[in-house]
Design an enzyme around this catalytic site. Structure first.
Site, PDB file in Angstrom:
ATOM      1  CB  SER A 139       1.873   1.040   8.183  1.00 33.80           C
ATOM      2  OG  SER A 139       1.066   1.822   8.958  1.00 33.80           O
ATOM      3  CB  CYS A 152       3.209   6.541   1.956  1.00 35.87           C
ATOM      4  SG  CYS A 152       1.507   7.273   2.616  1.00 35.87           S
ATOM      5  CB  ILE A 154      -2.494   8.792  -0.833  1.00 34.64           C
ATOM      6  CG1 ILE A 154      -2.221   9.350  -2.319  1.00 34.64           C
ATOM      7  CG2 ILE A 154      -3.842   7.971  -0.764  1.00 34.64           C
ATOM      8  CD1 ILE A 154      -1.951   8.338  -3.353  1.00 34.64           C
ATOM      9  CG  HIS A 170       2.568   7.648  -2.389  1.00 37.85           C
ATOM     10  ND1 HIS A 170       2.434   6.259  -2.293  1.00 37.85           N
ATOM     11  CD2 HIS A 170       1.484   7.989  -1.442  1.00 37.85           C
ATOM     12  CE1 HIS A 170       1.713   5.975  -1.290  1.00 37.85           C
ATOM     13  NE2 HIS A 170       1.191   7.081  -0.772  1.00 37.85           N
ATOM     14  CD  GLU A 190       4.776   5.694  -5.008  1.00 40.67           C
ATOM     15  OE1 GLU A 190       5.463   6.573  -4.372  1.00 40.67           O
ATOM     16  OE2 GLU A 190       4.022   4.809  -4.350  1.00 40.67           O
TER      17      GLU A 190
HETATM   18  N1  GLN Z   1      -2.538   5.385   5.957  1.00 38.66           N
HETATM   19  C1  GLN Z   1      -1.681   4.472   5.429  1.00 38.66           C
HETATM   20  C2  GLN Z   1      -1.333   3.919   6.852  1.00 38.66           C
HETATM   21  O1  GLN Z   1      -1.166   4.297   7.905  1.00 38.66           O
HETATM   22  C3  GLN Z   1      -0.573   4.817   4.519  1.00 38.66           C
HETATM   23  C4  GLN Z   1      -1.044   5.294   3.267  1.00 38.66           C
HETATM   24  C5  GLN Z   1      -0.081   5.244   2.187  1.00 38.66           C
HETATM   25  O2  GLN Z   1       0.823   4.531   2.347  1.00 38.66           O
HETATM   26  N2  GLN Z   1      -0.638   5.860   1.150  1.00 38.66           N
HETATM   27  O3  GLN Z   1      -0.492   2.898   6.920  1.00 38.66           O
END
Ligand code: GLN
Length: 192
Positions: A56, A86, A141, A176, A178
């Site tokens: 992110s 996510c 994840i 997720h 997808e």
């Molecule tokens: N941990 C990631 C974040 O903070 C997000 C993880 C993901 O998109 N699988 O940006």
């Protein structure tokens, strides 16, 4: 008539979302053309947008630098749908609890990055999702926790916490949708 689906592709899981939206559209008798968005000037051609997982901090930095962030806000202001998953959810939130993420404030939620805990860095769970008849196998994840919800509909919870929310045209998931070949969340976000 084909719809145009834009996948924000500055970083993260792009191909899986492209496949999922094409299949979800086909199930509704529509064709979808996918465009990958890495620069400004493309979002206005899109009927629907996907903000994928990834990192992110990187996604937020690049969409602001490229002038895509303001275009995503305009897309939502005109009532067009977005699915943010996510890292996409983190960027779409109103507060990411991390100064390195400049959020878009598309979803009235606060999130905490990577907050499901170390042992649960990645895990899978069957979810009951509002609007789906059968449970959805969700893959998390390094997923964000939705720590506060404002004026949103909570579509699913796990372990007592919201993991899928809707705020008008914007659907956000901690997981997720997808990755499993089950594109019902894409249908829920775009075609129902
Ligand atoms: N941990 C990631 C974040 O903070 C997000 C993880 C993901 O998109 N699988 O940006």
């Amino acid at each position: 008539m084909a719809i145009t689906a834009g996948v924000v592709a500055v970083q993260g899981d792009v191909n899986e979302h492209a496949e999922a939206v094409v299949e979800a559209a086909a199930d509704h008798g529509e064709a979808a053309t996918v465009i990958e968005i890495r620069e400004s000037g493309l979002v206005e051609d899109c009927d629907v947008l996907l903000m994928p997982g990834g990192e992110s901090t990187t996604i937020s930095r690049l969409i602001h630098r490229e002038g895509i962030a303001a275009e995503i806000r305009e897309h939502v202001a005109s009532g067009k749908p977005v699915l943010a998953t996510c890292a996409g959810l983190i960027v779409a939130a109103s507060d990411a609890g991390d100064d390195r993420v400049e959020t878009l404030d598309l979803l009235d939620v606060h999130v905490q990055r990577n907050a499901f805990g170390r042992q649960k860095d990645s895990f899978e769970a069957p979810l009951d999702v509002d609007g789906l008849d059968e449970s959805f196998h969700a893959v998390f994840i390094r997923a964000p926790v939705i720590s506060e919800v404002g004026d949103v509909d909570v579509l699913a919870t796990w372990d007592g916490r919201p993991v899928a929310v809707r705020d008008g045209p914007v659907v956000g998931t901690s997981f997720h949708p997808e990755l499993t070949g089950d594109h019902r969340i894409h249908e829920l976000a775009f075609f129902e």
